[in-house]
Enzyme design. Sequence first.
Site, PDB file in Angstrom:
ATOM      1  N   GLU A  35       0.829  -1.212   0.000  1.00  0.00           N
ATOM      2  CA  GLU A  35       0.000   0.000   0.000  1.00  0.00           C
ATOM      3  C   GLU A  35       0.861   1.259   0.000  1.00  0.00           C
ATOM      4  O   GLU A  35       0.536   2.251  -0.652  1.00  0.00           O
ATOM      5  CB  GLU A  35      -0.955   0.008   1.198  1.00  0.00           C
ATOM      6  CG  GLU A  35      -2.087  -1.011   1.099  1.00  0.00           C
ATOM      7  CD  GLU A  35      -2.940  -0.828  -0.149  1.00  0.00           C
ATOM      8  OE1 GLU A  35      -3.199   0.322  -0.533  1.00  0.00           O
ATOM      9  OE2 GLU A  35      -3.318  -1.837  -0.757  1.00  0.00           O
ATOM     10  N   CYS A 194     -12.813   2.534 -14.920  1.00  0.00           N
ATOM     11  CA  CYS A 194     -13.126   3.970 -14.855  1.00  0.00           C
ATOM     12  C   CYS A 194     -11.810   4.746 -14.890  1.00  0.00           C
ATOM     13  O   CYS A 194     -11.438   5.439 -13.950  1.00  0.00           O
ATOM     14  CB  CYS A 194     -13.902   4.265 -13.559  1.00  0.00           C
ATOM     15  SG  CYS A 194     -14.695   5.873 -13.599  1.00  0.00           S
ATOM     16  N   CYS A 201     -16.962   2.479 -20.039  1.00  0.00           N
ATOM     17  CA  CYS A 201     -18.300   2.490 -19.421  1.00  0.00           C
ATOM     18  C   CYS A 201     -19.153   1.330 -19.913  1.00  0.00           C
ATOM     19  O   CYS A 201     -20.014   0.833 -19.180  1.00  0.00           O
ATOM     20  CB  CYS A 201     -19.003   3.804 -19.736  1.00  0.00           C
ATOM     21  SG  CYS A 201     -18.102   5.234 -19.133  1.00  0.00           S
ATOM     22  N   CYS A 204     -18.872  -1.427 -17.564  1.00  0.00           N
ATOM     23  CA  CYS A 204     -18.800  -1.061 -16.147  1.00  0.00           C
ATOM     24  C   CYS A 204     -20.036  -1.567 -15.384  1.00  0.00           C
ATOM     25  O   CYS A 204     -21.170  -1.347 -15.811  1.00  0.00           O
ATOM     26  CB  CYS A 204     -18.706   0.456 -16.017  1.00  0.00           C
ATOM     27  SG  CYS A 204     -18.704   0.991 -14.297  1.00  0.00           S
ATOM     28  N   CYS A 210     -24.813   5.373 -12.932  1.00  0.00           N
ATOM     29  CA  CYS A 210     -23.722   6.356 -12.914  1.00  0.00           C
ATOM     30  C   CYS A 210     -24.197   7.717 -13.444  1.00  0.00           C
ATOM     31  O   CYS A 210     -24.615   7.835 -14.603  1.00  0.00           O
ATOM     32  CB  CYS A 210     -22.558   5.837 -13.753  1.00  0.00           C
ATOM     33  SG  CYS A 210     -21.232   7.038 -13.916  1.00  0.00           S
TER      34      CYS A 210
HETATM   35  S1  SF4 Z   1     -20.110   4.096 -16.012  1.00  0.00           S
HETATM   36 FE1  SF4 Z   1     -19.485   5.675 -14.562  1.00  0.00          FE
HETATM   37  S2  SF4 Z   1     -18.337   4.605 -12.994  1.00  0.00           S
HETATM   38 FE2  SF4 Z   1     -18.496   3.263 -14.744  1.00  0.00          FE
HETATM   39  S3  SF4 Z   1     -16.641   3.599 -15.956  1.00  0.00           S
HETATM   40 FE3  SF4 Z   1     -18.209   4.944 -16.777  1.00  0.00          FE
HETATM   41  S4  SF4 Z   1     -17.930   6.851 -15.681  1.00  0.00           S
HETATM   42 FE4  SF4 Z   1     -16.857   5.294 -14.499  1.00  0.00          FE
END
Ligand code: SF4
Length: 357
Positions: A35, A194, A201, A204, A210
């Site tokens: 870390e 992200c 996205c 995602c 989002c």
């Molecule tokens: S949907 Fe939203 S959280 Fe997901 S990658 Fe795209 S911007 Fe990021």
Amino acid sequence: MPDFANLLIRWQQQHGRHDLPWQGTQNPYLIWVAEIMLQQTQVKTVIPFYQRFIETFPTVAALAKANLDDVLALWSGLGYYARGRNLHKTACVIMDHYQGKFPTCSSEIQKLPGIGRTTAAAIAAFSYGESCTILDGNVKRVLTRYFGIDGYPGLSATNQRLWEKAEAVVPRSNAQINMSVYTQALMDLGAMICTRSSPHCIVCPLQSHCTAFLGDRVSCLPTPKPSKVLPSKETVFLLLQHHDKLLLEKRVNQGIWKELWCLPEANKNHHYQSYCAQMLGIDAVCVDLLSPPIDHTFTHFKLRMYTQRLQVKSIFQQPQCNPICWVTADEAFRLAIPTAIKKILSKYRVASTPTSL
Ligand code: SF4
């Protein structure tokens, strides 16, 4: 936001990272070292440094017993050397005040030198499954977009809002939720999906809730840092050559290079030969000012480094201030030297003959 944690966990189990060298353990020492190294530094850069470090210092006791010079030599090239110094200091604190055992909750871990709130939370989540909140750069980006938060995240008001959001979504003591996986999921989503530019996205797991994605604002968030021109400084390093050796001195004063080996530093107004005589007890003649100068960028300023080569005629006195050593260029690379000095030595590596730098 009931599904936030579960969506992330399911995604991490299928698509996240599972074979990093510091994963698959609950040993807080191994997690702590990782870390700290990962602060401001990318995973692929950290891996070889981490592996060498853990091979050399496999336990907190081994690290505490080590010479700081040896710790910093292994840190050399990773930058932000205060992290290496703090790591060593903290290992000593754990041995002296915690009977060699890592504290077992984030609030206690956070009292140790060099460990902030997010690092303490990550260690506690990965080692003990504690339900606590992390907010590193990657997580800030995810939350900024997910909640549509305007304002540069480096500003305290924005940062405060992000901590509130991070607290709001963290799963609370719940046997169904594996905090280690949740914490890794947040980190992985920020690093793999992200991303800063061109986030993915389309794959995602948070897409359907989002704010940035739904409002077509992904490219605008996070709000960029207000542009600021970094100040520039200039300095002169003295490359004192004696046969096939170079002079290095250890910085014992405060500063970013504290405890590291450097070339002696002067400024452009110095008369270098007099400087060497007075400050280093060395009679030397200037050979040439190597060109072009080398530039190095730190977080807060840019440094233009000139290198004055000098040939040593005699050493008439030991220097009074900093410890020194005479080493070949190859030996210098095995010491704890800053990246900026490595740049100089790489470019002007001393050849075996005294006059052919
Ligand atoms: S949907 Fe939203 S959280 Fe997901 S990658 Fe795209 S911007 Fe990021």
